[in-house]
Write a protein that holds these residues in place. Sequence first.
Motif, PDB file in Angstrom:
ATOM      1  N   LYS A   1       2.276   2.334 -16.851  1.00 45.64           N
ATOM      2  CA  LYS A   1       2.757   3.455 -17.665  1.00 45.64           C
ATOM      3  C   LYS A   1       2.641   4.773 -16.910  1.00 45.64           C
ATOM      4  O   LYS A   1       3.495   5.650 -17.036  1.00 45.64           O
ATOM      5  CB  LYS A   1       1.961   3.521 -18.975  1.00 45.64           C
ATOM      6  N   LYS A   2       1.584   4.881 -16.132  1.00 49.38           N
ATOM      7  CA  LYS A   2       1.357   6.109 -15.363  1.00 49.38           C
ATOM      8  C   LYS A   2       2.454   6.335 -14.336  1.00 49.38           C
ATOM      9  O   LYS A   2       2.929   7.465 -14.152  1.00 49.38           O
ATOM     10  CB  LYS A   2      -0.001   6.024 -14.668  1.00 49.38           C
ATOM     11  N   VAL A   3       2.858   5.275 -13.645  1.00 43.50           N
ATOM     12  CA  VAL A   3       3.836   5.419 -12.562  1.00 43.50           C
ATOM     13  C   VAL A   3       5.276   5.209 -13.028  1.00 43.50           C
ATOM     14  O   VAL A   3       6.210   5.340 -12.243  1.00 43.50           O
ATOM     15  CB  VAL A   3       3.516   4.448 -11.407  1.00 43.50           C
TER      16      VAL A   3
ATOM     17  N   VAL B   1       4.062   8.242  -8.553  1.00 48.42           N
ATOM     18  CA  VAL B   1       4.061   9.382  -9.483  1.00 48.42           C
ATOM     19  C   VAL B   1       4.874  10.541  -8.908  1.00 48.42           C
ATOM     20  O   VAL B   1       5.638  11.201  -9.622  1.00 48.42           O
ATOM     21  CB  VAL B   1       2.620   9.832  -9.785  1.00 48.42           C
TER      22      VAL B   1
ATOM     23  N   ASP C   1      -2.180   0.460 -17.985  1.00 50.80           N
ATOM     24  CA  ASP C   1      -2.364   1.911 -17.793  1.00 50.80           C
ATOM     25  C   ASP C   1      -1.649   2.397 -16.537  1.00 50.80           C
ATOM     26  O   ASP C   1      -0.971   3.431 -16.554  1.00 50.80           O
ATOM     27  CB  ASP C   1      -3.859   2.245 -17.694  1.00 50.80           C
ATOM     28  N   ALA C   2      -1.804   1.646 -15.445  1.00 45.86           N
ATOM     29  CA  ALA C   2      -1.198   2.055 -14.173  1.00 45.86           C
ATOM     30  C   ALA C   2       0.325   2.019 -14.247  1.00 45.86           C
ATOM     31  O   ALA C   2       1.000   2.932 -13.765  1.00 45.86           O
ATOM     32  CB  ALA C   2      -1.687   1.146 -13.047  1.00 45.86           C
TER      33      ALA C   2
ATOM     34  N   GLU D   1       0.039   4.424  -6.113  1.00 44.50           N
ATOM     35  CA  GLU D   1       0.255   5.025  -7.423  1.00 44.50           C
ATOM     36  C   GLU D   1       0.588   6.510  -7.299  1.00 44.50           C
ATOM     37  O   GLU D   1       1.467   7.023  -8.006  1.00 44.50           O
ATOM     38  CB  GLU D   1      -0.987   4.837  -8.289  1.00 44.50           C
TER      39      GLU D   1
END
Length: 267
Positions: free
Chosen positions: A40-42, A71, A37-38, A67
């Motif tokens: 993909k987020k960043v 981003v 998840d992390a 993070e």
Amino acid sequence: KIAVAGVTAIGAGAAATGKAVLSMAQDVADAGGDIDDAAKKVGTSAEEYQKWAYAAKLGGMETAKLEALMVKQQKAFSDAQEGSKTTAEAYKRLGVDIASIGNSGDAFNVVIAKLADMEDETTRNALANDIFGKSYADLAPLLAEGSKGIEEWKQECEDLGGVMSGTAVEAGAEFGDSLDRLKTAFSGVKNSIMANMLPGLTQLTSGFTDLIAGQEGAGESIKAGVDMMLQSFQEAVPQLVTVLQTIIETIIGIAPEIITTLVTVLL
């Protein structure tokens, strides 16, 4: 008696082993899901994210702040590609050719390396502000190590075995999702069965209330409640059998693989 005791001990040991394996699998699945998840987020790979998280931790930076900065760089990189003069100029002054960089994850690596090796602190802070915003100050402890020091930390993470492969991370995330689906399925079966039994339970409790209060017809009410519950349970049996059969077939199917894996690990 000796045979029964032996079988009981083996069963207890197998149950404990199974519980331990499931617990470890759950831990790995949770870790894999969080990493997936992390990352993909960043906007970076799972492997690269883990290395950065390790380096940030050694540099005194919280993972949440790392993070957030990744981003922000992701957005700045996108803005620069779309023609934002301010961010495009910041990348240019850093010596970063955004046209030659494939994704924001790679851009983050290059930007941090360039900033970490800049001797002019005033210029560095100005460029970092253009790319990361006011929270760029959170990068100070990390940048103080220089690009070489940061890369050594990232390599150390890999050397220590602290990097789960992308395949392992994906497998962990998928296993976690499968457990969530299983829990939802069990919850659905439970709710369905109990919902059908509630009218009988209501009738039963009403009958006992009437019995305590000395009301006539309490016995018939209790009997009716029991009959309703039994009928509901009988109707639920096929559904329960199907669920249990599926679980047993699944366990039997994967048991050889689990045993082979455990033997390989132990040997």
